[in-house]
Design an enzyme around this catalytic site. Sequence first.
Site, short mmCIF file in Angstrom:
data_model
loop_
_atom_site.label_atom_id
_atom_site.label_comp_id
_atom_site.label_asym_id
_atom_site.label_seq_id
_atom_site.Cartn_x
_atom_site.Cartn_y
_atom_site.Cartn_z
N SER A 1 1.44 -8.71 2.14
CA SER A 1 0.05 -8.50 2.46
C SER A 1 -0.41 -9.11 1.19
O SER A 1 0.11 -8.97 0.10
CB SER A 1 -0.05 -7.11 2.87
OG SER A 1 -1.45 -6.84 2.73
N TYR B 1 -0.09 1.92 0.40
CA TYR B 1 0.20 0.84 1.18
C TYR B 1 0.04 -0.36 0.16
O TYR B 1 1.23 -1.16 0.19
CB TYR B 1 -0.85 0.46 2.16
CG TYR B 1 -0.56 -0.82 2.96
CD1 TYR B 1 0.55 -0.86 3.95
CD2 TYR B 1 -1.39 -2.03 2.80
CE1 TYR B 1 0.69 -1.83 4.56
CE2 TYR B 1 -1.03 -3.17 3.45
CZ TYR B 1 -0.21 -3.07 4.33
OH TYR B 1 0.02 -4.29 5.21
#
Length: 261
Positions: free
Chosen positions: A144, A157
């Site tokens: 990501s 995350y």
Amino acid sequence: MQLLEGRHALVTGGSRGIGLATAKSLLALGARVTILGRDAAVLKAAVETLAPLGKQDSIASVAGDISSQEAIHDAINAARKTQGSIDILINNAGQAVSQRFDRTTAEDWERMLAVNLTGTFHCIQACLPGMIQGGWGRIVNVASTAGLVGYGYVSAYCAAKHGVIGLTRALAIELGGKGVTVNAVCPGYTDTDIVRDAVANISAKTGADQDKALGQLTARNPQGRLVQPEEVAAAIAWLCLPASSAMNGHALPVDGGETAG
């Protein structure tokens, strides 16, 4: 062009979003594809969607929880029995929890690491021996932009995705002489369930309507939009091609220019 004919690809989180789009792209290139996920019913529906896109018996599914080493080894052994040795591994499965750091529980932290980082570790360890033995392999980890920069309210995350990129770079060096490449693709905000959940969460916490909440996310992208799963899948598929053998250890942003500066 069947550039991946004879290759078997395993796509985790393959029943929806980026995973499903990637399975379509790899089937179009001639690969046999096994999709892995936790929900057998959702997997079955995805297989029915994908079946017309490939050759007969070129798509299969296995159920398993990537946070469990035992479950992953069982699922990957089942995939080998059905479709043969795994040549391509797409580590796409992931989850995101949005929470202020001081309110992030130890359980939230452990879950983000287990699903997004440790699950990637389990899958690579299970698939890698066959790739080394065959002298050819492609591993693509879906990280990501959160693995490249920091975002507020998703610290666990971000930490997990930074870990995925570190793992990618380390393995690329370790495996460079064995015919196996390891790369990461780093999508920006993409039109997936994770982002739809993020929009709903922003809306619930701030009172903003969902269009305004979505606008907060798309504003990060210089193109002013969400990335589409098919765009991420195209980058993943390219990294799997025989001609991409010099691409190794990269963390490739697919973000409309968000991280360009």
